[in-house]
Design a protein around this motif. Structure first.
Motif, mmCIF file in Angstrom:
data_model
loop_
_atom_site.group_PDB
_atom_site.id
_atom_site.type_symbol
_atom_site.label_atom_id
_atom_site.label_comp_id
_atom_site.label_asym_id
_atom_site.label_seq_id
_atom_site.Cartn_x
_atom_site.Cartn_y
_atom_site.Cartn_z
ATOM 1 N N TYR A 40 -4.978 -6.019 0.936
ATOM 2 C CA TYR A 40 -4.342 -5.390 -0.226
ATOM 3 C C TYR A 40 -2.836 -5.629 -0.267
ATOM 4 N N ASN A 41 -2.321 -6.384 0.708
ATOM 5 C CA ASN A 41 -0.888 -6.739 0.672
ATOM 6 C C ASN A 41 -0.663 -8.170 1.161
ATOM 7 N N LEU A 42 -0.606 -8.376 2.475
ATOM 8 C CA LEU A 42 -0.296 -9.693 3.023
ATOM 9 C C LEU A 42 -1.313 -10.765 2.617
ATOM 10 N N PHE A 43 -2.605 -10.420 2.662
ATOM 11 C CA PHE A 43 -3.664 -11.386 2.342
ATOM 12 C C PHE A 43 -4.262 -11.153 0.950
ATOM 13 N N PHE A 53 -0.881 3.804 -1.280
ATOM 14 C CA PHE A 53 -1.357 3.956 0.097
ATOM 15 C C PHE A 53 -2.054 2.692 0.599
ATOM 16 N N ILE A 54 -3.026 2.186 -0.154
ATOM 17 C CA ILE A 54 -3.810 1.045 0.348
ATOM 18 C C ILE A 54 -2.990 -0.246 0.387
ATOM 19 N N THR A 55 -1.916 -0.325 -0.399
ATOM 20 C CA THR A 55 -1.072 -1.529 -0.376
ATOM 21 C C THR A 55 0.057 -1.435 0.654
ATOM 22 N N SER A 56 0.163 -0.286 1.309
ATOM 23 C CA SER A 56 1.164 -0.126 2.368
ATOM 24 C C SER A 56 0.784 -1.006 3.561
ATOM 25 N N PRO A 57 1.728 -1.654 4.220
ATOM 26 C CA PRO A 57 1.405 -2.568 5.329
ATOM 27 C C PRO A 57 1.053 -1.871 6.647
ATOM 28 N N VAL A 58 1.371 -0.583 6.792
ATOM 29 C CA VAL A 58 1.183 0.096 8.071
ATOM 30 C C VAL A 58 0.218 1.279 7.987
#
Length: 468
Positions: free
Chosen positions: A373-376, A134-139
């Motif tokens: 948690y994903n892009l950055f 969930f927290i690594t999802s981009p949206v």
């Protein structure tokens, strides 16, 4: 204009519920139980209670009395007394600015779990990779964060009486009822694991309440003391300008001695019940090993516990996450109100306009934290040990660096520049006196500065090096 009409609480009950709502938040219901579980239950509880009655009381008294006597928020309060100390108000304002960026993100996580349980998908929450996915999802985290932030901004947009006070009057009693109900239920739990060992909720309560001094070393006691001290900042919302702002809304006929005691009682009571609600349940289904899960306790360990309860776990899970959603909202409202109240005075703008602007800026900053948690994503070594991401860094800067420094400087300002009698005079207004004046004076002049130096050294990793 609206800025000329300073809002205020209609009575002492309104203030107590709003202040308690700020204090009673994720820190109480999530952070307190996992620290208590990790630090041995009863020992942490004993140390924390002693600190609340002494150290915490002094900090809360300082902030609220300072706010009421000056009638100003943190940005202006210090400078209105001593212009050379106006920098302390600006430093204090930085704390809610930083906290707001990630508190909304955590609020979005809680809203997600509340939605999952309310829609009957509780089994998903108990899966090992659910939280991480969930927290690594981009949206998805951004969507839930924005919804949570919109709810927070709406309450602040409505103002002090119609928004914050009215919201607290309904939410805080509901929150208390839910906590008591789940805590009582936790004590009735009983479970036999695969190895044939049976554990009960009452056994878990015993671990929570009775201090264990066996094998207690100075180093371990110091860690417990520092954990309990850092929890006070979370729990009482001190040294971040919130209670100064709320204090500025309190009328002069309100007995601050009684109101502050009620806030302390409410806050500490909820923290205690939260521990009683969570620790026995974790112990029953996961043993003492499950009690060491730390920050992941609420989002990873508890859903597994609820899943182990069968049908009853569905109802308990719904009640728990709805309850903590209420708690997160009350705390986030107080943080946003501090920012809005300050900016209303700085820019001479209306509450509605400032609420919208600050809400949008907070949303933009919180999106960046979500993307941490994903892009950055990156891993940064933390001074006190371990590694962290954007959210962890924001939390570290606000709570482990800025708040101890602000608390230290405030204690020096009150204790040695304007003297404790200045606060004592305000505490006597609307009451029959200030019975704790001597204790307060000793705490703010000597104890608070000494402890804050130790806490700062610990948070920067310097204390371990000095002791080592």
């Amino acid at each position: 204009m609206e800025t000329k009409k300073k809002g205020g609480f209609t009575n002492s009950i309104g203030f107590v519920l709003a202040a308690a709502g700020s204090a009673v938040g994720v820190g109480n219901i999530w952070r307190f139980p996992y620290l208590a579980a990790r630090d041995g239950g009863g020992l942490f509880l004993l140390v924390y209670l002693v600190l609340v009655l002494t150290f915490g009381s002094a900090l809360l008294t300082t902030d609220i009395a300072l706010g009421r006597r000056t009638g100003k928020n943190a940005w202006h309060a210090f400078g209105s007394i001593k212009p050379k100390w106006s920098f302390l108000g600006k430093l204090t304002f930085l704390v809610p600015v930083i906290i707001m960026t990630y508190y909304s993100v955590i609020g979005g996580w809680i809203l997600k779990y509340s939605t999952v349980y309310l829609t009957g998908r509780h089994h998903q929450a108990a899966q090992d990779d659910f939280f991480t996915s969930f927290i690594t999802s981009p949206v998805s985290p951004i969507v839930f964060m924005l919804i949570f932030l919109a709810l927070t901004a709406l309450v602040v947009y409505m103002g002090v009486e119609k928004g914050i006070e009215k919201f607290s009057r309904y939410v805080m009693p509901s929150l208390l009822i839910l906590i008591i109900g789940i805590a009582i239920y936790a004590l009735t739990l009983k479970h036999t694991d695969a190895s044939g060992v049976t554990r009960t909720g009452l056994e878990g309560l015993k671990i929570y309440l009775i201090p264990d001094f066996k094998d207690l070393t100075f180093g371990r006691f110091l860690n417990v003391l520092l954990d309990a001290m850092s929890q006070l900042f979370f729990s009482l919302s001190v040294s971040m300008g919130i209670m100064i702002t709320y204090g500025s809304y309190v009328k002069k006929d309100v007995d601050l001695n009684r109101s502050i005691s009620q806030v302390e009682f409410f806050d500490t009571g909820v923290a205690f019940l939260s521990g009683m609600m969570i620790i026995p349940a974790i112990y029953v289904f996961a043993g003492t090993e499950g009690m060491t899960s730390g920050p992941s306790l609420m989002f990873v360990s508890l859903p597994k516990v609820f899943n182990s309860m069968g049908t009853a776990g569905i109802l308990v899970g719904i009640a728990f996450f709805v309850m903590i959603l209420f708690a997160a909202l009350t705390s986030c409202v107080s943080i946003l109100e501090t920012l809005v109240a300050t900016c209303m005075e700085l820019f001479h703008a209306t509450r509605k306009k400032v609420s919208c602007v600050i809400g949008l800026l907070s949303a933009a900053a919180s999106v960046v934290i979500c993307l941490g948690y994903n892009l950055f994503y990156f891993e940064c070594p933390m001074p006190a040990g371990g590694k962290g991401q954007l959210l962890d860094l924001a939390d570290y800067v606000s709570n482990s660096l800025l708040m101890p420094v602000i608390c230290l400087l405030t204690a020096v300002f009150i204790g040695w520049v304007i003297k404790p009698s200045w606060i004592a005079e305000e505490m006597r207004v609307g009451s029959n006196g200030f019975a704790k004046e001597k204790i307060y004076s000793a705490m703010v002049r000597y104890v608070v500065p000494a402890v804050m130096v130790i806490l700062f050294l610990q948070s920067t990793g310097l204390l371990g090096r000095l002791i080592g």
